[in-house]
Scaffold this motif. Structure first.
Motif, short mmCIF file in Angstrom:
data_model
loop_
_atom_site.label_atom_id
_atom_site.label_comp_id
_atom_site.label_asym_id
_atom_site.label_seq_id
_atom_site.Cartn_x
_atom_site.Cartn_y
_atom_site.Cartn_z
N VAL A 72 5.44 -18.58 7.31
CA VAL A 72 5.85 -19.43 6.20
C VAL A 72 4.63 -19.94 5.44
N LEU A 73 3.45 -19.84 6.06
CA LEU A 73 2.24 -20.38 5.44
C LEU A 73 1.75 -19.57 4.25
N ALA A 93 0.83 -24.38 11.94
CA ALA A 93 0.99 -22.93 11.89
C ALA A 93 2.38 -22.49 12.32
N SER A 94 3.26 -23.39 12.60
CA SER A 94 4.59 -23.04 13.07
C SER A 94 5.52 -22.71 11.91
N GLY A 95 6.37 -21.72 12.11
CA GLY A 95 7.37 -21.39 11.10
C GLY A 95 7.29 -19.95 10.65
N GLY A 127 19.10 -16.81 7.82
CA GLY A 127 19.74 -16.06 6.76
C GLY A 127 19.81 -16.79 5.44
N GLU A 128 19.43 -18.06 5.42
CA GLU A 128 19.42 -18.82 4.17
C GLU A 128 18.19 -18.44 3.34
N VAL A 129 18.34 -18.51 2.04
CA VAL A 129 17.22 -18.21 1.15
C VAL A 129 16.09 -19.20 1.39
N SER A 130 14.86 -18.69 1.43
CA SER A 130 13.71 -19.56 1.65
C SER A 130 13.50 -20.49 0.47
N GLU A 131 13.18 -21.73 0.78
CA GLU A 131 12.91 -22.71 -0.26
C GLU A 131 11.63 -22.41 -1.02
N TYR A 132 10.82 -21.46 -0.51
CA TYR A 132 9.55 -21.11 -1.16
C TYR A 132 9.62 -19.78 -1.90
#
Length: 471
Positions: A72-73, A93-95, A127-132
Motif C-alpha cells: 500500500v506504500l 510498512a504494514s498493508g 475486494g473493495e476499491v482502494s482509497e488510493y
C-alpha cells in the motif's frame, strides 16, 4: 471486469469474477499462441511515474481473479523512491493492495516483443476499491458526467527530449519544426510510427519541437480511461523504440534549468447527445463565441486553474517550468489560440469541422498522474456546467509582459510556483479536492512535501538533473 462502475461501490460481484476468468483464459491461450510470454500490469503513482508487475502468460487467468499483491506504500513513494511516513494513515510498512488487470485495455506492444500490457485497478484484499486508486477517481468523475448526459473526449500532446545513449548528447540539433532535425534520426521516426500503429494507438502527428532535441507526438482523442491508459502506454512505446535505436528519452518537465520544458498538453471536449458543447449555436445564446454550455464548462476550468495546475504540474521542476514566455501557461487566463494561456481554445469549423472544437490545458507534464489529472479536469468543468457560470473575456496577449498593476486590473494572477501555494490551491478548490478520497489527499500531500524536502538546498540545475530519467 472490475472496470464496471457498479463494482466501485464495494466488493466485486461474483458474476464479474466469473466473466473475468473466462475472458482471461481465452486471452491467455490466444496470446501464448502469438508468442507472448508475459503481461506487464502497469499503473502510475502520485508522481506520474509508471510502476509495474510482470506475470507469466499462464498465470493471467489466476491474476485476473485475485490480482497481484503490492504494498500500500506505493501511495507514499516520492519521485525519488523514498517512502514518506509523514501521513499517519501510512506510517508503517504494514498493508497490502491487489492490482487487477483491466483486460479491456490489454495491448501487445510492438516495441516490446513477447509482452502484453494491461492497465490495472487497485483493490483492498477484501475486494473493495482502494482509497488510493487514481483510476477509480477518474471512474467516479466519468460516472458523474454520464449522470448528466455528458461524454468527455481527451487527446494528449506528449513532448520528449531525445538523447544519444550516453544521456548527454542531443539526438538532433534542430531546426525546430524542421524535417532536417528528424532526418538525422535515421529510421527512428518510421519505426515509431509503425510501433504506434501496430499497438493500435492512433497518432495525429510526429514532429520536431522547439526545445533541446525535442520531439512531440499527439494522440487521437479517446474516452477518459482509454486516454489515460494510452498516455502511459505511449511512454513505453517511445522508450522501447528509442532504446532499440540507441537513444535515451527524457519526458522530464525540464531537461535544462533555463530551457523550454516538456509539456504534456491535454485537449478536452465535452459532448451531449452527439454534439460538441463548445460548438457555437449561432442562435444568440453563445458566450464569447462558444456554445453556452461549452462556455460554462470552460468557466469551471478557468475558475479552478490554480488547483488544476497543482495536479497537472506537481513536481518541483514542474513549478520551475511555469514561466511566462515559454508557452507553459503561467497565468490564470484563457485565450483563443493563445499559446501563452494555460487554457487555449482550439476552434473548429471550416476545414476541421464543427466537432473539432476543444480546450487545451497546458499546465501539465509527465509528473502528473494521468488518471488524477483527467478526473480533476472533468470535475472542474462539470462544476462550471452545474452552476451555469460564464468565463471572463479571453486574453490574446502574454500577461507576463504586463505590469503587476495591469494584471491586477484584469483580475489575472500567476499560477502557483511555490509548493505551499500549490498545495493550498487544491484545498481551496471544492471541485478538485473532491476528486481525492480523504486518505488519498493526505498521501498526495505527503509525497509533494517529501519531494520539496529532497530539493531543499539544491540548485535549479541539480533539481532538473535529478528528474531527467524518472518518467
Amino acid at each position: 471486469m472490475a472496470n464496471d462502475l457498479d463494482a466501485l461501490a464495494g466488493v466485486v460481484p461474483a458474476d464479474q469474477v466469473t466473466g473475468r476468468l473466462t475472458e482471461a483464459g481465452r486471452l491467455a491461450e490466444e496470446l501464448s499462441e502469438q508468442g507472448i510470454s508475459g503481461v506487464v500490469l502497469y499503473w502510475a503513482d502520485n508522481n506520474g511515474i509508471p510502476r509495474s508487475r510482470t506475470v507469466p502468460i499462464q498465470r493471467l487467468p489466476r491474476v485476473a481473479e485475485e490480482g497481484v499483491g503490492v504494498t500500500v506504500l506505493f501511495a507514499v513513494f516520492d519521485s525519488h523512491d523514498a517512502i514518506t511516513h509523514s501521513y499517519g494513515g501510512l506510517s508503517t510498512a504494514s498493508g497490502e493492495r491487489r492490482i487487477v488487470p483491466d483486460l479491456s485495455g490489454l495491448r501487445t506492444v510492438a516495441s516490446a516483443p513477447g509482452l502484453a500490457y494491461a492497465p490495472v485497478d487497485q483493490f483492498r484484499v477484501s475486494g473493495e476499491v482502494s482509497e488510493y486508486d487514481q483510476r477509480a477517481a477518474l471512474r467516479r468523475q466519468v460516472e458523474r458526467a454520464e449522470q448528466q448526459g455528458i461524454e468527455l473526449r481527451f487527446g494528449y500532446e506528449i513532448e520528449f527530449s531525445l538523447f544519444r545513449a550516453d544521456g548527454s548528447t542531443p539526438a538532433h540539433s534542430g531546426p525546430a519544426y524542421s524535417p532536417h532535425a528528424l532526418t538525422v534520426l535515421g529510421d527512428f521516426q518510421a519505426d515509431l510510427l509503425r510501433a504506434f500503429a501496430e499497438t493500435g494507438l492512433e497518432l495525429n502527428q510526429v514532429h520536431a519541437e522547439y526545445g533541446l532535441a525535442q520531439l512531440e507526438v499527439s494522440l487521437r482523442p479517446a474516452e477518459p480511461l482509454r486516454a489515460a491508459d494510452e498516455q502511459l502506454l505511449a511512454r513505453q512505446i517511445i522508450h522501447g523504440v528509442a532504446h532499440r535505436h540507441g537513444y535515451r528519452v527524457s519526458f522530464a518537465p525540464l531537461v535544462t534549468a533555463e530551457g523550454v520544458g516538456n509539456g504534456w498538453h491535454v485537449h478536452v471536449s465535452p459532448w451531449r447527445d452527439g454534439r460538441n458543447l463548445l460548438t457555437p449555436a449561432g442562435d444568440g445564446s453563445d458566450v464569447h463565441g462558444l456554445g453556452r454550455d461549452g462556455a460554462a464548462f470552460l468557466a469551471g476550468l478557468h475558475r479552478n486553474l490554480p488547483a488544476l495546475s497543482a495536479v497537472g504540474a506537481p513536481s518541483v521542476p514542474s513549478l520551475l517550468r511555469l514561466r511566462p514566455g515559454y508557452f507553459a501557461g503561467a497565468h490564470t487566463i484563457w485565450g483563443v489560440e493563445n499559446r501563452e494561456a494555460p487554457l487555449r481554445l482550439v476552434q473548429g469549423g471550416g476545414l476541421l469541422g464543427e466537432g473539432q472544437w476543444n480546450i487545451e490545458f497546458k499546465s501539465s507534464d509527465a509528473s502528473a498522474n494521468p488518471y488524477l489529472l483527467l478526473a480533476a479536469l472533468i470535475s472542474a468543468g462539470l462544476s462550471g456546467l452545474e452552476e451555469g457560470t460564464a468565463p471572463p473575456p479571453p486574453v490574446a496577449e502574454d500577461p507576463g509582459t504586463w505590469t503587476e498593476e495591469q494584471r491586477a486590473e484584469r483580475g489575472i494572477g500567476a499560477l502557483p510556483t511555490d509548493p505551499e501555494d500549490a498545495d493550498a490551491a487544491i484545498d481551496d478548490s471544492a471541485a478538485v479536492s473532491a476528486v481525492f478520497t480523504p486518505e488519498h489527499r493526505e498521501a498526495f500531500r505527503a509525497v509533494r512535501a517529501s519531494d520539496v524536502a529532497w530539493a531543499d538546498g539544491l540548485t535549479d540545475a541539480e533539481i532538473v538533473a535529478g528528474h531527467l530519467w524518472l518518467y
